[in-house]
Design an enzyme around this catalytic site. Structure first.
Site, PDB file in Angstrom:
ATOM      1  N   ARG A 147      14.241  10.649  54.999  1.00 19.18           N
ATOM      2  CA  ARG A 147      14.430   9.999  53.699  1.00 19.18           C
ATOM      3  C   ARG A 147      15.668   9.137  53.781  1.00 19.18           C
ATOM      4  NH1 ARG A 147      16.024  12.633  47.796  1.00 19.18           N
ATOM      5  NH2 ARG A 147      18.135  12.242  48.563  1.00 19.18           N
ATOM      6  N   TYR A 159      23.784   8.420  43.059  1.00 21.58           N
ATOM      7  CA  TYR A 159      23.097   9.703  43.164  1.00 21.58           C
ATOM      8  C   TYR A 159      22.194   9.737  44.403  1.00 21.58           C
ATOM      9  CZ  TYR A 159      20.587  13.875  41.869  1.00 21.58           C
ATOM     10  OH  TYR A 159      20.057  15.141  41.877  1.00 21.58           O
ATOM     11  N   ASP A 216      13.605   7.857  47.628  1.00 27.87           N
ATOM     12  CA  ASP A 216      13.565   8.516  46.316  1.00 27.87           C
ATOM     13  C   ASP A 216      14.185   7.601  45.268  1.00 27.87           C
ATOM     14  OD1 ASP A 216      13.690  10.268  44.168  1.00 27.87           O
ATOM     15  OD2 ASP A 216      14.441  11.954  45.356  1.00 27.87           O
ATOM     16  N   HIS A 218      14.502   8.541  42.071  1.00 26.36           N
ATOM     17  CA  HIS A 218      15.127   9.413  41.064  1.00 26.36           C
ATOM     18  C   HIS A 218      14.795   9.020  39.624  1.00 26.36           C
ATOM     19  CE1 HIS A 218      17.222  11.761  44.046  1.00 26.36           C
ATOM     20  NE2 HIS A 218      17.731  10.685  44.596  1.00 26.36           N
ATOM     21  N   GLU A 242       9.209   7.958  46.118  1.00 25.33           N
ATOM     22  CA  GLU A 242       9.228   9.147  45.263  1.00 25.33           C
ATOM     23  C   GLU A 242       9.850   8.857  43.909  1.00 25.33           C
ATOM     24  OE1 GLU A 242      11.520  12.190  47.168  1.00 25.33           O
ATOM     25  OE2 GLU A 242      11.914  13.265  45.305  1.00 25.33           O
ATOM     26  N   GLU A 268       8.986  16.630  41.035  1.00 26.06           N
ATOM     27  CA  GLU A 268      10.005  17.675  41.175  1.00 26.06           C
ATOM     28  C   GLU A 268      10.502  18.190  39.833  1.00 26.06           C
ATOM     29  OE1 GLU A 268      12.862  15.284  43.536  1.00 26.06           O
ATOM     30  OE2 GLU A 268      14.279  15.639  41.919  1.00 26.06           O
ATOM     31  N   ARG A 289       5.016  16.685  44.327  1.00 26.32           N
ATOM     32  CA  ARG A 289       6.406  17.006  44.677  1.00 26.32           C
ATOM     33  C   ARG A 289       6.904  18.319  44.070  1.00 26.32           C
ATOM     34  NH1 ARG A 289       9.660  16.538  47.844  1.00 26.32           N
ATOM     35  NH2 ARG A 289      11.472  15.794  46.722  1.00 26.32           N
ATOM     36  N   GLU A 345      10.062  18.724  52.373  1.00 20.52           N
ATOM     37  CA  GLU A 345      11.472  18.331  52.322  1.00 20.52           C
ATOM     38  C   GLU A 345      12.332  19.482  52.846  1.00 20.52           C
ATOM     39  OE1 GLU A 345      12.893  17.710  48.321  1.00 20.52           O
ATOM     40  OE2 GLU A 345      14.480  16.367  49.000  1.00 20.52           O
ATOM     41  N   TRP A 408      15.995   5.619  31.357  1.00 22.81           N
ATOM     42  CA  TRP A 408      14.889   6.478  31.734  1.00 22.81           C
ATOM     43  C   TRP A 408      15.387   7.812  32.198  1.00 22.81           C
ATOM     44  CZ3 TRP A 408      12.730   2.715  29.585  1.00 22.81           C
ATOM     45  CH2 TRP A 408      12.943   1.389  29.989  1.00 22.81           C
TER      46      TRP A 408
HETATM   47  O1  EZ4 Z   1      17.646  15.596  42.465  1.00 19.65           O
HETATM   48  O2  EZ4 Z   1      17.531  18.862  43.797  1.00 19.65           O
HETATM   49  O3  EZ4 Z   1      14.232  14.946  46.249  1.00 19.65           O
HETATM   50  N1  EZ4 Z   1      15.206  15.562  45.992  1.00 19.65           N
HETATM   51  C1  EZ4 Z   1      15.987  15.332  44.956  1.00 19.65           C
HETATM   52  C2  EZ4 Z   1      17.104  16.297  44.677  1.00 19.65           C
HETATM   53  C3  EZ4 Z   1      17.141  16.659  43.210  1.00 19.65           C
HETATM   54  C4  EZ4 Z   1      17.971  17.861  42.946  1.00 19.65           C
HETATM   55  C5  EZ4 Z   1      17.845  18.313  41.495  1.00 19.65           C
HETATM   56  O4  EZ4 Z   1      18.213  19.623  41.325  1.00 19.65           O
HETATM   57  O5  EZ4 Z   1      15.752  14.393  44.238  1.00 19.65           O
HETATM   58  O6  EZ4 Z   1      18.332  15.786  45.088  1.00 19.65           O
HETATM   59 CO    CO Z   2      13.688  13.674  44.444  1.00 26.77          CO
END
Ligand code: EZ4
Ligand code: CO
Length: 408
Positions: A147, A159, A216, A218, A242, A268, A289, A345, A408
């Site tokens: 990733r 993040y 990702d 997020h 993702e 997730e 996920r 993952e 969002w």
């Molecule tokens: O944001 O586990 O794909 N993994 C992620 C993680 C999640 C955290 C949230 O608790 O996006 O970093």
């Molecule tokens: Co994620």
């Protein structure tokens, strides 16, 4: 046999974990993971105050009945706290059933479908150079899928991006920070959308076309922004994109799906099959996920994956460090058994965590394997756990450049 005790164990070996331990009257124990990152004590209270008293004296063999009793009996269905608590009960009962049978859990889920579970690791860097170092580190550790996350020019801490790794150093990223208030980070979608394709261009020219690459988002894009990103990443042949859109809006993926062939993964933050009804029946995604811990356990996740299989959708279970080794072990037993496994993952837990949770799973040549110990194959060390007290830790909040909490 019946259930004699149900203990809620909270420990913090570098990060917080909530574990349920069920013991039968003849002394067989089972473990379940109820860790809810940043809201751990709510899941612990739900279990301790409202679930544990209902378990005493029940037949531990009746897993489906226990699940339905807790889910329907609560009247208030779904929600992350409820579903994490039910998940812990479900995992612990499967652990007990497999230990009683003297088999690794995957045998009760249908037996092996594969040699091991292909894992992907997280590489990240504030710059392209730092990212390359992190990718090389992961390849050296044996990862065969990566990733890719990076910083965005003009933004500070982003993040999903760890402090830059030195060559040979392990990747130790924990998105929840141990402090009384969440950190606040800034976010700018336009800058991100411009930057990400240049990163994948650089990674492909350095590492070639073969390496499976993931990314990702997020949940930070609107449907159209996600469509723009999916299209701009098509030349780089992603394994998946993702969480491109917000988790609450299943219809958002219609727009993305109709505009791009980049494979899509989401789930997730979902906690039941109902969050996937549109996504699966309309074939809007390629990978599920969910984590066992946040979807109510092994029982519903197996059903969800069987439903997904009808629509050619595979698994890609959530496996960050906030899924405890108990939850991760459950993923691996499901992963080797499911026909429609996709990828797993894998963020290795810290040494302190692995001292509390002794695991039998292995990572060899890019594949995770649950091992052959009876049950889930995880043991909880009470003495080691006692050294680590719960410490508040929170995931960050995103603000746009004008100070608004990100839409969002
Ligand atoms: O944001 O586990 O794909 N993994 C992620 C993680 C999640 C955290 C949230 O608790 O996006 O970093
Ligand atoms: Co994620």
């Amino acid at each position: 046999m019946t259930i004699r005790s149900a203990e809620v164990l909270v420990t913090s070996p570098g990060r917080n974990f909530v574990t349920l331990r069920i013991t039968t009257d003849d002394g067989v124990t089972g473990l379940g993971d109820a860790t809810l990152n940043g809201r751990e004590l709510a899941a612990a209270s739900y279990l301790r105050d409202h679930v544990a008293p209902l378990l005493i004296g029940r037949d531990e063999a009746q897993i489906e009945d226990a699940w339905q009793y807790l889910y329907r009996g609560a009247y208030w269905r779904r929600g992350p706290v409820t579903m994490a608590a039910i998940a812990a009960v479900d995992m612990a009962l499967w652990d007990i059933k497999a230990k009683t049978a003297g088999m690794p859990l995957y045998q009760l889920l249908g037996g092996r479908s594969r040699r091991g579970c292909l894992a992907y690791g997280h590489a990240s860097g504030s710059s392209t150079d730092a990212l390359f170092t992190s990718i090389r580190n992961h390849l050296e550790q044996g990862f065969r899928a990566i990733r890719v996350q990076t910083g965005v020019p003009g933004l500070g801490q982003v993040y999903g991006v760890a402090t830059d790794q030195q060559p040979g150093q392990r990747y130790d990223y924990e998105p929840a920070k141990r402090q009384a208030l969440p950190a606040e980070e800034s976010w700018d979608t336009r800058a991100y959308l411009r930057h990400v394709p240049t990163v994948f261009e650089a990674v492909r020219s350095e590492f070639g076309p073969e390496l499976p690459l993931l990314h990702d988002g997020h949940h930070r894009m609107s449907p159209n922004e996600a469509a723009i990103l999916g299209k701009s990443l098509e030349p780089y042949d992603l394994f998946w994109l993702e969480d491109c859109t917000p988790g609450e809006n299943q219809e958002a993926l219609r727009r993305v799906r109709s505009q791009t062939t980049t494979p899509l993964a989401i789930g997730e933050v979902f906690n039941s099959v109902f969050d996937y009804q549109t996504l699966i029946t309309e074939q809007l995604i390629d990978y599920v996920r969910s984590a066992v811990t946040h979807t109510g356990g092994i029982t519903p996740l197996k059903k969800l994956m069987d439903f997904a299989a009808i629509y050619q959708i595979r698994s890609g279970f959530h496996g960050p460090t906030d899924i405890s080794p108990v939850g991760q072990a459950a993923h691996l037993h499901l992963g080797v058994a499911l026909h429609n496994f996709g990828i797993q993952e894998y963020m290795k837990h810290s040494e302190d965590t692995l001292e509390v949770f002794r695991t039998s799973y292995t990572f060899t040549d890019g594949l995770l394997d649950p091992g052959e110990n009876p049950g889930l194959g995880v043991e909880y060390d009470d003495a080691a756990a006692a050294a680590y007290e719960y410490t508040p830790a929170y995931l960050p909040v995103n603000r746009k450049l004008d100070g608004t909490v990100h839409d969002w």
